[in-house]
Scaffold this motif. Structure first.
Motif, PDB file in Angstrom:
ATOM      1  N   GLY A  22       0.836  -1.196   0.000  1.00 27.62           N
ATOM      2  CA  GLY A  22       0.000   0.000   0.000  1.00 27.62           C
ATOM      3  C   GLY A  22       0.867   1.241   0.000  1.00 27.62           C
ATOM      4  O   GLY A  22       1.594   1.490  -0.943  1.00 27.62           O
ATOM      5  N   HIS A  23       0.809   1.976   1.078  1.00 25.24           N
ATOM      6  CA  HIS A  23       1.593   3.200   1.241  1.00 25.24           C
ATOM      7  C   HIS A  23       2.994   2.800   1.698  1.00 25.24           C
ATOM      8  O   HIS A  23       3.196   2.449   2.853  1.00 25.24           O
ATOM      9  CB  HIS A  23       0.911   4.106   2.274  1.00 25.24           C
ATOM     10  N   LEU A  24       3.955   2.853   0.795  1.00 24.35           N
ATOM     11  CA  LEU A  24       5.291   2.290   1.048  1.00 24.35           C
ATOM     12  C   LEU A  24       6.264   3.314   1.602  1.00 24.35           C
ATOM     13  O   LEU A  24       7.476   3.199   1.412  1.00 24.35           O
ATOM     14  CB  LEU A  24       5.825   1.648  -0.231  1.00 24.35           C
ATOM     15  N   GLY A  25       5.726   4.283   2.288  1.00 20.64           N
ATOM     16  CA  GLY A  25       6.540   5.286   2.951  1.00 20.64           C
ATOM     17  C   GLY A  25       5.796   5.789   4.168  1.00 20.64           C
ATOM     18  O   GLY A  25       4.839   5.166   4.632  1.00 20.64           O
ATOM     19  N   GLU A  26       6.258   6.912   4.669  1.00 23.30           N
ATOM     20  CA  GLU A  26       5.601   7.563   5.804  1.00 23.30           C
ATOM     21  C   GLU A  26       5.373   9.019   5.457  1.00 23.30           C
ATOM     22  O   GLU A  26       6.204   9.646   4.801  1.00 23.30           O
ATOM     23  CB  GLU A  26       6.485   7.485   7.055  1.00 23.30           C
ATOM     24  N   ASP A  27       4.251   9.568   5.917  1.00 22.50           N
ATOM     25  CA  ASP A  27       3.968  10.988   5.771  1.00 22.50           C
ATOM     26  C   ASP A  27       4.126  11.639   7.138  1.00 22.50           C
ATOM     27  O   ASP A  27       3.443  11.252   8.098  1.00 22.50           O
ATOM     28  CB  ASP A  27       2.554  11.207   5.242  1.00 22.50           C
ATOM     29  N   TRP A  28       5.046  12.585   7.231  1.00 24.12           N
ATOM     30  CA  TRP A  28       5.348  13.279   8.476  1.00 24.12           C
ATOM     31  C   TRP A  28       4.735  14.669   8.458  1.00 24.12           C
ATOM     32  O   TRP A  28       4.926  15.434   7.515  1.00 24.12           O
ATOM     33  CB  TRP A  28       6.866  13.373   8.657  1.00 24.12           C
TER      34      TRP A  28
END
Length: 176
Positions: A22-28
């Motif tokens: 799915g979302h293969l990163g992080e949103d900071w």
């Protein structure tokens, strides 16, 4: 170290986390809410070399990718760290960066999103901006927070490593 709130993400939270397939990163995001974090500094998570720095438009805005070499269990390994949706970039392709060095400021992908940082850590050095061409799962990506937590206390050395610069297989076909 973490790329915001140096060194431990103080004043920031993960608005959206890593999701396998799915979302293969992080949103900071900043804890102050809205776009109050627009223009906040973004830092390199470790020593490395900038292999990509440009405005990608396409929902990404300004993007910086830093390649890091590290030694783990005696082997030299490499990762690419993508910093996306940036307002301004303060580095250029081919530039060496140090852990904790400011490389950009938090942005909105040219107004497409509320201000935040999209962070990915990639095992596969061929992805570049052509994510759709590669398997979108943990075979190509690390969970950023887990990777940082488990690698931030590696033994440091003054060793130098050769770093390939032109590995993004499909990016040459992209019409920027």
């Amino acid at each position: 170290d973490f790329p915001v709130g140096k060194p431990d993400a103080q004043g920031y939270y993960k608005a959206r986390g890593f999701r396998t397939k799915g979302h293969l990163g992080e949103d900071w995001d900043g804890i102050r809410g809205g776009d109050t974090d627009l223009g906040d500094p973004i830092y390199s998570i470790g020593d490395g070399i900038v292999v990509f720095a440009r405005d990608c438009h396409m929902g990404w805005g300004n993007v910086v990718i830093v390649r890091h070499a590290y030694r783990e269990n005696g082997d030299i390994k490499y990762i690419d760290v993508l910093y996306g949706h940036l307002n301004n970039m303060s580095v250029r392709r081919g530039q060496s960066v140090a852990r904790g060095q400011q490389i950009a400021t938090m942005g909105t992908a040219h107004g497409l999103y509320d201000a935040h940082l999209h962070l990915e850590i990639r095992k596969n050095l061929e992805i570049g901006m052509s994510r759709a061409k590669f398997s979108r799962d943990v075979s190509n990506y690390y969970d950023p927070s887990q990777f940082i937590a488990s690698h931030r206390h590696l033994h440091t050395s003054r060793e130098r490593f050769r770093v390939a610069m032109n590995t993004f297989t499909y990016d040459s076909q992209t019409n920027w």
